[in-house]
Write a protein that holds these residues in place. Structure first.
Motif, PDB file in Angstrom:
ATOM      1  N   ILE A  61       0.830  -1.206   0.000  1.00 48.19           N
ATOM      2  CA  ILE A  61       0.000   0.000   0.000  1.00 48.19           C
ATOM      3  C   ILE A  61       0.864   1.255   0.000  1.00 48.19           C
ATOM      4  CG2 ILE A  61      -1.666   1.340   1.351  1.00 48.19           C
ATOM      5  CD1 ILE A  61      -2.873  -1.308   2.282  1.00 48.19           C
ATOM      6  N   LEU A  62       1.932   1.237   0.798  1.00 51.41           N
ATOM      7  CA  LEU A  62       2.817   2.398   0.863  1.00 51.41           C
ATOM      8  C   LEU A  62       3.562   2.627  -0.450  1.00 51.41           C
ATOM      9  CD1 LEU A  62       4.358   2.096   4.447  1.00 51.41           C
ATOM     10  CD2 LEU A  62       2.635   3.699   3.645  1.00 51.41           C
ATOM     11  N   ALA A  63       3.739   1.575  -1.224  1.00 43.33           N
ATOM     12  CA  ALA A  63       4.384   1.737  -2.523  1.00 43.33           C
ATOM     13  C   ALA A  63       3.498   2.543  -3.467  1.00 43.33           C
ATOM     14  CB  ALA A  63       4.687   0.366  -3.128  1.00 43.33           C
ATOM     15  N   ALA A  64       2.186   2.422  -3.275  1.00 40.86           N
ATOM     16  CA  ALA A  64       1.238   3.151  -4.128  1.00 40.86           C
ATOM     17  C   ALA A  64       0.867   4.510  -3.541  1.00 40.86           C
ATOM     18  CB  ALA A  64      -0.019   2.310  -4.332  1.00 40.86           C
ATOM     19  N   TYR A  65       1.001   4.642  -2.238  1.00 46.35           N
ATOM     20  CA  TYR A  65       0.666   5.893  -1.550  1.00 46.35           C
ATOM     21  C   TYR A  65       1.848   6.282  -0.661  1.00 46.35           C
ATOM     22  CZ  TYR A  65      -4.148   5.061  -3.008  1.00 46.35           C
ATOM     23  OH  TYR A  65      -5.288   4.847  -3.754  1.00 46.35           O
ATOM     24  N   PRO A  66       2.869   6.882  -1.232  1.00 45.10           N
ATOM     25  CA  PRO A  66       4.075   7.217  -0.467  1.00 45.10           C
ATOM     26  C   PRO A  66       3.776   8.109   0.738  1.00 45.10           C
ATOM     27  CG  PRO A  66       4.451   7.465  -2.822  1.00 45.10           C
ATOM     28  CD  PRO A  66       2.972   7.280  -2.641  1.00 45.10           C
ATOM     29  N   ALA A  67       4.464   7.820   1.820  1.00 44.96           N
ATOM     30  CA  ALA A  67       4.287   8.603   3.049  1.00 44.96           C
ATOM     31  C   ALA A  67       5.495   9.502   3.267  1.00 44.96           C
ATOM     32  CB  ALA A  67       4.124   7.664   4.241  1.00 44.96           C
ATOM     33  N   LYS A  68       5.259  10.614   3.937  1.00 45.25           N
ATOM     34  CA  LYS A  68       6.369  11.489   4.314  1.00 45.25           C
ATOM     35  C   LYS A  68       6.750  11.215   5.760  1.00 45.25           C
ATOM     36  CE  LYS A  68       3.214  15.368   5.265  1.00 45.25           C
ATOM     37  NZ  LYS A  68       2.860  16.766   4.883  1.00 45.25           N
ATOM     38  N   THR A  69       8.033  11.314   6.030  1.00 41.51           N
ATOM     39  CA  THR A  69       8.542  11.082   7.379  1.00 41.51           C
ATOM     40  C   THR A  69       8.544  12.395   8.151  1.00 41.51           C
ATOM     41  OG1 THR A  69       9.966   9.294   6.584  1.00 41.51           O
ATOM     42  CG2 THR A  69      10.493  10.253   8.730  1.00 41.51           C
ATOM     43  N   LEU A  70       7.951  12.399   9.329  1.00 46.39           N
ATOM     44  CA  LEU A  70       7.835  13.615  10.128  1.00 46.39           C
ATOM     45  C   LEU A  70       9.067  13.818  11.007  1.00 46.39           C
ATOM     46  CD1 LEU A  70       4.087  13.445  11.255  1.00 46.39           C
ATOM     47  CD2 LEU A  70       5.074  14.422   9.162  1.00 46.39           C
ATOM     48  N   ASP A  71       9.420  15.070  11.188  1.00 49.48           N
ATOM     49  CA  ASP A  71      10.539  15.435  12.056  1.00 49.48           C
ATOM     50  C   ASP A  71      10.090  15.346  13.509  1.00 49.48           C
ATOM     51  OD1 ASP A  71      12.743  16.475  13.311  1.00 49.48           O
ATOM     52  OD2 ASP A  71      12.623  18.466  12.379  1.00 49.48           O
ATOM     53  N   LEU A  72      10.754  14.522  14.296  1.00 52.02           N
ATOM     54  CA  LEU A  72      10.368  14.318  15.693  1.00 52.02           C
ATOM     55  C   LEU A  72      11.165  15.177  16.665  1.00 52.02           C
ATOM     56  CD1 LEU A  72       9.865  10.437  15.782  1.00 52.02           C
ATOM     57  CD2 LEU A  72       8.169  12.235  15.396  1.00 52.02           C
ATOM     58  N   THR A  73      11.982  16.089  16.145  1.00 47.46           N
ATOM     59  CA  THR A  73      12.763  16.973  17.014  1.00 47.46           C
ATOM     60  C   THR A  73      11.836  17.799  17.905  1.00 47.46           C
ATOM     61  OG1 THR A  73      14.472  17.160  15.306  1.00 47.46           O
ATOM     62  CG2 THR A  73      14.503  18.781  17.091  1.00 47.46           C
ATOM     63  N   GLY A  74      11.964  17.638  19.186  1.00 50.01           N
ATOM     64  CA  GLY A  74      11.139  18.387  20.134  1.00 50.01           C
ATOM     65  C   GLY A  74       9.702  17.918  20.237  1.00 50.01           C
ATOM     66  N   ALA A  75       9.332  16.868  19.512  1.00 50.85           N
ATOM     67  CA  ALA A  75       7.930  16.430  19.475  1.00 50.85           C
ATOM     68  C   ALA A  75       7.441  15.930  20.826  1.00 50.85           C
ATOM     69  CB  ALA A  75       7.760  15.344  18.416  1.00 50.85           C
ATOM     70  N   SER A  76       8.355  15.424  21.638  1.00 49.18           N
ATOM     71  CA  SER A  76       7.959  14.885  22.942  1.00 49.18           C
ATOM     72  C   SER A  76       7.668  15.967  23.972  1.00 49.18           C
ATOM     73  CB  SER A  76       9.065  13.966  23.484  1.00 49.18           C
ATOM     74  OG  SER A  76       9.242  12.840  22.653  1.00 49.18           O
ATOM     75  N   ASP A  77       7.863  17.223  23.605  1.00 49.61           N
ATOM     76  CA  ASP A  77       7.673  18.313  24.557  1.00 49.61           C
ATOM     77  C   ASP A  77       6.202  18.659  24.793  1.00 49.61           C
ATOM     78  OD1 ASP A  77      10.396  18.483  24.768  1.00 49.61           O
ATOM     79  OD2 ASP A  77      10.604  20.138  23.347  1.00 49.61           O
ATOM     80  N   TRP A  78       5.310  18.096  23.992  1.00 45.14           N
ATOM     81  CA  TRP A  78       3.888  18.414  24.145  1.00 45.14           C
ATOM     82  C   TRP A  78       3.367  17.890  25.486  1.00 45.14           C
ATOM     83  CZ3 TRP A  78       1.146  21.592  21.111  1.00 45.14           C
ATOM     84  CH2 TRP A  78      -0.242  21.655  21.306  1.00 45.14           C
ATOM     85  N   ASN A  79       2.488  18.645  26.118  1.00 42.88           N
ATOM     86  CA  ASN A  79       1.971  18.261  27.429  1.00 42.88           C
ATOM     87  C   ASN A  79       0.974  17.113  27.340  1.00 42.88           C
ATOM     88  OD1 ASN A  79       3.430  20.219  28.821  1.00 42.88           O
ATOM     89  ND2 ASN A  79       1.826  21.760  28.570  1.00 42.88           N
ATOM     90  N   SER A  80       0.925  16.332  28.403  1.00 49.94           N
ATOM     91  CA  SER A  80      -0.088  15.303  28.544  1.00 49.94           C
ATOM     92  C   SER A  80      -1.169  15.808  29.482  1.00 49.94           C
ATOM     93  CB  SER A  80       0.533  14.029  29.115  1.00 49.94           C
ATOM     94  OG  SER A  80      -0.478  13.101  29.466  1.00 49.94           O
ATOM     95  N   SER A  81      -2.411  15.400  29.224  1.00 50.93           N
ATOM     96  CA  SER A  81      -3.493  15.779  30.133  1.00 50.93           C
ATOM     97  C   SER A  81      -3.396  14.998  31.435  1.00 50.93           C
ATOM     98  CB  SER A  81      -4.853  15.527  29.482  1.00 50.93           C
ATOM     99  OG  SER A  81      -5.046  14.138  29.284  1.00 50.93           O
ATOM    100  N   GLY A  82      -2.604  13.911  31.417  1.00 47.43           N
ATOM    101  CA  GLY A  82      -2.391  13.128  32.615  1.00 47.43           C
ATOM    102  C   GLY A  82      -3.495  12.143  32.935  1.00 47.43           C
ATOM    103  N   LYS A  83      -4.606  12.225  32.225  1.00 46.63           N
ATOM    104  CA  LYS A  83      -5.738  11.329  32.466  1.00 46.63           C
ATOM    105  C   LYS A  83      -6.664  11.418  31.259  1.00 46.63           C
ATOM    106  CE  LYS A  83      -8.184  15.039  34.893  1.00 46.63           C
ATOM    107  NZ  LYS A  83      -8.860  15.453  36.139  1.00 46.63           N
ATOM    108  N   ASN A  84      -7.682  10.558  31.265  1.00 47.83           N
ATOM    109  CA  ASN A  84      -8.659  10.643  30.189  1.00 47.83           C
ATOM    110  C   ASN A  84      -9.300  12.026  30.184  1.00 47.83           C
ATOM    111  OD1 ASN A  84      -8.211   7.968  29.526  1.00 47.83           O
ATOM    112  ND2 ASN A  84      -9.848   7.208  30.846  1.00 47.83           N
ATOM    113  N   GLN A  85      -9.364  12.621  29.013  1.00 49.47           N
ATOM    114  CA  GLN A  85      -9.899  13.973  28.910  1.00 49.47           C
ATOM    115  C   GLN A  85     -11.166  13.977  28.077  1.00 49.47           C
ATOM    116  OE1 GLN A  85      -7.253  16.488  26.398  1.00 49.47           O
ATOM    117  NE2 GLN A  85      -6.313  14.558  25.751  1.00 49.47           N
TER     118      GLN A  85
END
Length: 237
Positions: free
Chosen positions: A14-38
């Motif tokens: 499927i990916l051969a027919a629908y190429p995907a782009k790779t996302l830059d994960l630099t700093g991506a883990s900095d996003w806050n968590s709600s800490g519980k179900n929101q």
């Protein structure tokens, strides 16, 4: 560990027919968590991914091959969160490389697979509310207006998933695929990944030695395949 190789082959085609782009994960883990179900109320919702009758495909497959999952990465087919303005179809697939020696055998193998799968229930990025149905295997999500203004992206969501999966000592690397493209063959992807759930369920049947009428069971073919692969991959002398 070749149990799920057919799923990897199917996704690869499927990916051969629908190429995907790779996302830059630099700093991506900095996003806050709600800490519980929101709860994100309708008034605060910018749009839904896989809401209503739209496709909302979610699944996971495992391998011990470094060639199939060489490193942690997040792939995207379609628009990122900031570029979506209305409800859209959605898919999230996790392809996970594990250490086969740490996965165990028998009942432990099955429980380890399920434990890794269930990591998604502990993921709560701020402004991203997942709506998961274990029965139908759908995974939809609500995205808040406030989160979009702050710059929430699939790189952030992907980083949450990778971090949570890798809390399990068996997990070595995670390749995450997000799809939002309206013209994507979601039903084809769903059919490919349904085999993953069938394999895990069949493995459970085999491990528990469930007494059943195999002639009338829809999983008979899969059980036969899994039993053969299990003998080759996991059975200890």
């Amino acid at each position: 560990m070749k149990l799920y190789d057919e799923c990897f082959d199917g996704v690869g085609k499927i990916l051969a027919a629908y190429p995907a782009k790779t996302l830059d994960l630099t700093g991506a883990s900095d996003w806050n968590s709600s800490g519980k179900n929101q709860i994100i109320f309708q008034s605060e919702t910018a749009y839904e991914l896989g809401g209503g009758t739209l496709p909302a495909v979610s699944s996971v497959a495992f391998t011990d091959s470094r060639d199939l999952v060489p490193q942690d990465e997040v792939l995207l087919i379609g628009s990122d969160l900031a570029d979506i303005s209305a409800n859209t179809p959605f898919a999230r697939i996790a392809l996970i490389r594990v250490n086969e020696d740490k996965m165990g055998t028998g009942e432990k193998l099955y429980q380890t697979i399920r434990k890794i799968e269930y990591a998604r229930y502990h993921i709560n990025p701020e402004g991203y509310m997942m709506r998961i149905s274990a029965f139908t295997h759908r995974e939809a999500a609500r995205v808040s207006k406030t989160a979009l203004k702050k710059g929430l992206s699939f790189a952030n969501i992907g980083a949450f998933f990778i971090d949570e999966y890798k809390k399990q000592p068996q997990v070595e690397a995670v390749k995450l695929l997000f799809v939002t493209a309206p013209d994507f063959p979601y039903s084809e992807l769903e059919a490919v990944m349904k085999k993953s759930e069938d394999i895990t369920t069949a493995l459970d049947h085999i491990m528990k030695d469930i007494k059943m009428d195999c002639a009338t069971c829809s999983l008979k073919t899969v059980c036969d395949e899994v039993e053969d692969l299990f003998e080759k991959d996991f059975k200890k002398d």
